[in-house]
Scaffold this motif. Structure first.
Motif, mmCIF file in Angstrom:
data_model
loop_
_atom_site.group_PDB
_atom_site.id
_atom_site.type_symbol
_atom_site.label_atom_id
_atom_site.label_comp_id
_atom_site.label_asym_id
_atom_site.label_seq_id
_atom_site.Cartn_x
_atom_site.Cartn_y
_atom_site.Cartn_z
ATOM 1 N N LYS A 172 -3.547 13.192 -3.220
ATOM 2 C CA LYS A 172 -3.818 13.725 -4.553
ATOM 3 C C LYS A 172 -4.826 14.860 -4.436
ATOM 4 C CE LYS A 172 -4.415 12.037 -9.263
ATOM 5 N NZ LYS A 172 -4.688 10.849 -10.111
ATOM 6 N N ILE A 173 -4.395 16.050 -4.854
ATOM 7 C CA ILE A 173 -5.224 17.241 -4.688
ATOM 8 C C ILE A 173 -5.507 17.880 -6.040
ATOM 9 C CG2 ILE A 173 -4.324 17.701 -2.376
ATOM 10 C CD1 ILE A 173 -2.547 19.878 -3.621
ATOM 11 N N LYS A 190 9.435 17.546 -10.023
ATOM 12 C CA LYS A 190 9.214 16.413 -9.126
ATOM 13 C C LYS A 190 8.698 16.883 -7.764
ATOM 14 C CE LYS A 190 14.008 16.113 -7.427
ATOM 15 N NZ LYS A 190 15.215 15.241 -7.337
ATOM 16 N N ARG A 191 9.066 18.115 -7.365
ATOM 17 C CA ARG A 191 8.573 18.647 -6.099
ATOM 18 C C ARG A 191 7.101 19.023 -6.226
ATOM 19 N NH1 ARG A 191 10.540 17.226 -1.950
ATOM 20 N NH2 ARG A 191 12.626 18.041 -2.389
ATOM 21 N N PHE A 192 6.720 19.663 -7.338
ATOM 22 C CA PHE A 192 5.305 19.949 -7.578
ATOM 23 C C PHE A 192 4.507 18.648 -7.604
ATOM 24 C CE2 PHE A 192 6.582 24.071 -9.830
ATOM 25 C CZ PHE A 192 6.091 24.879 -8.824
ATOM 26 N N ARG A 198 1.291 13.020 -6.521
ATOM 27 C CA ARG A 198 1.437 12.289 -7.771
ATOM 28 C C ARG A 198 2.882 11.882 -8.018
ATOM 29 N NH1 ARG A 198 -2.598 16.039 -8.253
ATOM 30 N NH2 ARG A 198 -4.349 15.608 -9.673
ATOM 31 N N SER A 199 3.057 10.840 -8.822
ATOM 32 C CA SER A 199 4.376 10.551 -9.359
ATOM 33 C C SER A 199 4.663 11.602 -10.424
ATOM 34 C CB SER A 199 4.415 9.151 -9.980
ATOM 35 O OG SER A 199 3.593 9.115 -11.147
ATOM 36 N N ASP A 206 -1.451 14.354 -16.032
ATOM 37 C CA ASP A 206 -2.619 15.102 -15.557
ATOM 38 C C ASP A 206 -2.516 16.578 -15.938
ATOM 39 O OD1 ASP A 206 -3.484 12.759 -14.461
ATOM 40 O OD2 ASP A 206 -3.139 13.329 -12.367
ATOM 41 N N PHE A 207 -1.311 17.116 -15.864
ATOM 42 C CA PHE A 207 -1.109 18.529 -16.176
ATOM 43 C C PHE A 207 -1.510 18.826 -17.623
ATOM 44 C CE2 PHE A 207 0.940 22.475 -17.085
ATOM 45 C CZ PHE A 207 1.061 23.143 -15.875
#
Length: 268
Positions: A172-173, A190-192, A198-199, A206-207
């Motif tokens: 997690k960054i 989903k790739r990001f 993260r899931s 979070d975004f």
């Protein structure tokens, strides 16, 4: 979100060869790739660095990387490269058999330029007969070539054990920093999410806490802002920026741009 491009060939050995025209695009690199540039030039652009490879160049592309690429054939010739992909299962089995372990977390380049080595060239030449091998009965032969590649890489670059035998998944960054560096890559959410540790559900939550807007809307706004700057301030043509900034086609980019700024990008 549109579908992404992923460099995931049907075989562990992948040849790239075509004539006359330059070709650009982007891709996700899911596995480590040991590559040799036979002819033409390759430019790879990561989040914050540009890598170039000319004829005779060797490189190791680390897994879990987003890159944009430009493949340029030589005048009157063709672009040629060969890559062999070192999958996680093969590397884990090799690690157990030979006792290799990552000593520390590697923090160097995403694309590692390898110094020329006679063994590299001989190895890449030996791959040519395997180009069309796809049958399950030949799997053992391919496994031998994969193990040979690992041994050769480690002989010339012992420090690569910290790259090849690091089996950890992305942690997690910092989401804000990552997205501001990578918004121009046209990949699925989903790739990001995966690359930020993260899931998908946690990524979206979070975004919105950070940016107060959905990821899809933020990505379009961010790309359009950058496009407006590059066209107006840097004098770039719309046809030169839309792919670079993550839009799939020029018509969609022009429509979204005009809807946001009230003028077509070609008239800015």
């Amino acid at each position: 979100m549109p579908s992404e491009n992923q460099l995931s060939p049907q075989s562990e050995i992948h040849y790239s060869c075509y004539y006359t025209r330059s070709r650009g695009g982007e891709q996700f690199i899911p596995e480590h790739a040991f590559s040799y540039q036979i002819s033409g030039n390759l430019t790879l652009t990561g989040a914050d660095k540009v890598y170039t490879s000319g004829p005779g160049g060797f490189r190791l592309s680390r897994r879990n990387q987003l890159v944009k690429f430009l493949k340029e054939p030589p005048p009157g010739g063709e672009f040629k490269s060969v890559s062999i992909f070192l999958d996680q299962e093969t590397l884990r089995n090799f690690s157990i058999e030979y006792g290799y372990k990552a000593g520390k977390q590697y923090e160097g380049d995403s694309i590692i330029t390898l110094k020329p080595n006679p063994l590299y060239k001989s190895y890449m030449d030996s791959l040519q007969p395997y180009e069309h091998i796809q049958q399950p009965a030949d799997k053992n032969l391919l496994n031998l070539k994969l193990r040979e590649a690992i041994l050769i890489l480690l002989q010339g670059n012992p420090e690569l054990k910290d790259v090849l035998f690091d089996f950890s998944e992305p942690g997690k960054i910092d989401l804000e920093g990552f997205m501001n560096k990578n918004f121009h890559f046209n990949v699925q959410l989903k790739r990001f999410a995966y690359l930020t540790g993260r899931s998908l559900a946690t990524f979206k939550r979070d975004f919105e806490k950070i940016f107060h807007i959905s990821p899809s809307r933020w990505l379009q706004q961010k790309r359009l802002q950058e496009a407006h700057y590059q066209i107006k301030e840097q004098g770039k043509a719309p046809s030169d920026v839309y792919l670079e900034l993550g839009f799939e086609d020029l018509s969609h980019f022009s429509y979204a741009f005009k809807k946001t700024y009230g003028v077509a990008p070609s008239r800015l």
